[in-house]
Design a protein around this motif. Structure first.
Motif, PDB file in Angstrom:
ATOM      1  N   ARG A  76       0.836  -1.198   0.000  1.00 47.33           N
ATOM      2  CA  ARG A  76       0.000   0.000   0.000  1.00 47.33           C
ATOM      3  C   ARG A  76       0.878   1.260   0.000  1.00 47.33           C
ATOM      4  O   ARG A  76       0.642   2.202  -0.768  1.00 47.33           O
ATOM      5  CB  ARG A  76      -0.926   0.008   1.215  1.00 47.33           C
ATOM      6  N   ARG A 108      -4.016  -6.526  -4.328  1.00 45.54           N
ATOM      7  CA  ARG A 108      -5.040  -5.656  -4.900  1.00 45.54           C
ATOM      8  C   ARG A 108      -4.870  -4.208  -4.449  1.00 45.54           C
ATOM      9  O   ARG A 108      -5.209  -3.265  -5.166  1.00 45.54           O
ATOM     10  CB  ARG A 108      -6.431  -6.164  -4.503  1.00 45.54           C
ATOM     11  N   GLU A 112      -5.656  -0.323  -5.956  1.00 39.95           N
ATOM     12  CA  GLU A 112      -6.594   0.530  -5.208  1.00 39.95           C
ATOM     13  C   GLU A 112      -5.975   1.878  -4.886  1.00 39.95           C
ATOM     14  O   GLU A 112      -6.643   2.918  -4.978  1.00 39.95           O
ATOM     15  CB  GLU A 112      -7.029  -0.176  -3.927  1.00 39.95           C
ATOM     16  N   GLU A 113      -4.713   1.891  -4.513  1.00 39.82           N
ATOM     17  CA  GLU A 113      -4.049   3.149  -4.158  1.00 39.82           C
ATOM     18  C   GLU A 113      -3.541   3.914  -5.380  1.00 39.82           C
ATOM     19  O   GLU A 113      -3.252   5.101  -5.274  1.00 39.82           O
ATOM     20  CB  GLU A 113      -2.873   2.877  -3.217  1.00 39.82           C
ATOM     21  N   PRO A 115      -5.011   4.007  -8.943  1.00 37.92           N
ATOM     22  CA  PRO A 115      -5.961   3.534  -9.958  1.00 37.92           C
ATOM     23  C   PRO A 115      -5.591   3.882 -11.388  1.00 37.92           C
ATOM     24  O   PRO A 115      -5.998   3.179 -12.316  1.00 37.92           O
ATOM     25  CB  PRO A 115      -7.282   4.204  -9.538  1.00 37.92           C
TER      26      PRO A 115
END
Length: 364
Positions: A76, A108, A112-113, A115
């Protein structure tokens, strides 16, 4: 067991990176200084084309981790750093997800972080085409990395011991996915013969991932109780050696392995790399100093790379292939042993022939 191994890899990689002397053969590559070569800063464009994709910069965050709760947190943060600096990013090996869908979140999170960024999925050479598609779909990847890690598997206590099917399987993955395939080593380098073979298999690019950076022989050695395979610690070729092996190849190459600072990035680009990946140095900064420090450091690298291009008279990264280089030390000895000509005319012509974009003349 896989999640524990992934956490062990992060711990050992960080310990070894902080203790390692990774200078070696990058310092055998020197630019010839021409005092009137410089250009204006506004002329520089860091954008590059990699395997048909347009990247904002020639610097990218290479494959590192994933598969556990802790590595999901790291991914992340790396994805946020990539988003804030415009760098492409590869996930770590997605084998944990392919064996256990419960690990999906640790990968994933990269999409998500980030896009709208360039994301590369990563699988091993034994992966089926169907599973490769699953990996690509999970992170909506723009490209797929297939990593080659025979040395790591050999030292790994629970590693694979059969590698004969890898080449054929790579060909099946290339045919079975709809995104470009980039094949990379994990830190032991790609020979010229291997790069040629990868081109024959239809891959879009090869990441040479040379020795001198994260050393998976030492990492797996640290997980063994018997002390075996310690003699493989210096196995493989450096990234500069691999790039020189690739001169004249039609297959685009990327460079990673032992990259310490922006000058190493410029050196790799001058030797013909389309882009340059970093792993250990980014992980070390993130874990020791935090996300904000990593973002600032990556921004500083890009700023300094622009400054070097201004100094060398190279408006685009590909233009660095036209700059004069002097190659000495162990790297020159390696080239002599392998029959690689590094006299200036042939080196310049070979680099220009395999530059990823038409190169404007470097002012030298």
């Amino acid at each position: 067991m896989i999640s524990e191994r992934k956490d062990d890899h992060v711990r050992l990689a960080t310990e070894l990176h902080r203790a390692a002397d990774t200078a070696r053969e990058f310092d055998d590559v020197r630019f010839v200084h021409h005092a009137l070569a410089g250009i204006d800063r506004h002329e520089v464009d860091l954008g590059v084309t990699v395997a048909g994709m347009r990247w904002h910069t020639p610097l990218f965050i290479n494959a590192m981790t994933g598969g556990s709760e802790r590595t999901g947190v790291i991914n992340r943060q790396l994805a946020i750093a990539a988003r804030e600096t415009g760098l492409a990013m590869a996930t770590g090996s997605m084998s944990a997800f392919l064996r256990d869908p419960g690990a999906a979140g640790s990968y994933r999170v990269v999409r998500e972080e980030n896009p709208d960024g360039i994301v590369l999925a990563n699988v091993n050479a034994n992966t089926s085409a169907a599973d490769a598609r699953r990996a690509v779909e999970l992170v909506r990847a723009d490209a797929l990395q297939i990593h080659l890690n025979a040395v790591q598997e050999t030292v790994m206590p629970e590693g694979d011991r059969s590698f004969g099917a890898w080449a054929g399987n790579i060909g099946r993955i290339v045919e079975g996915v709809e995104v470009p395939v980039i094949v990379k080593e994990v830190g032991f380098g790609l020979s010229g013969e291997t790069i040629t073979r990868l081109g024959d298999l239809g891959v879009a690019a090869a990441d040479v991932s040379g020795s001198g950076g994260t050393n998976f022989a030492l990492i797996e050695q640290g997980r063994r109780a018997d002390g075996g395979f310690a003699y493989l610690a210096d196995w493989g070729q450096s990234a500069p050696a691999c790039l020189l092996e690739a001169l004249g190849s039609e297959l685009p190459v990327l460079a990673s392995g032992g990259v310490r600072h922006p000058l190493d990035v410029a050196r790799a680009l001058a030797l013909g790399a389309s882009a340059v990946g970093i792993s250990g140095v980014a992980l070390d900064i993130l874990l020791a100093r935090g996300l904000d420090a990593l973002i600032a450091e990556l921004g500083g690298w890009l700023d300094q790379l622009v400054s070097l291009m201004v100094l060398l008279g190279a408006p685009r990264p590909a233009d660095l292939t036209g700059c004069d280089l002097v190659i000495g030390g162990e790297l020159a000895h390696y080239c002599a042993a392998r029959g690689i000509r590094i006299d200036q005319p042939s080196l310049r012509q070979s680099r220009a022939a395999r530059a990823p974009e038409p190169a404007a003349p470097c002012l030298v």
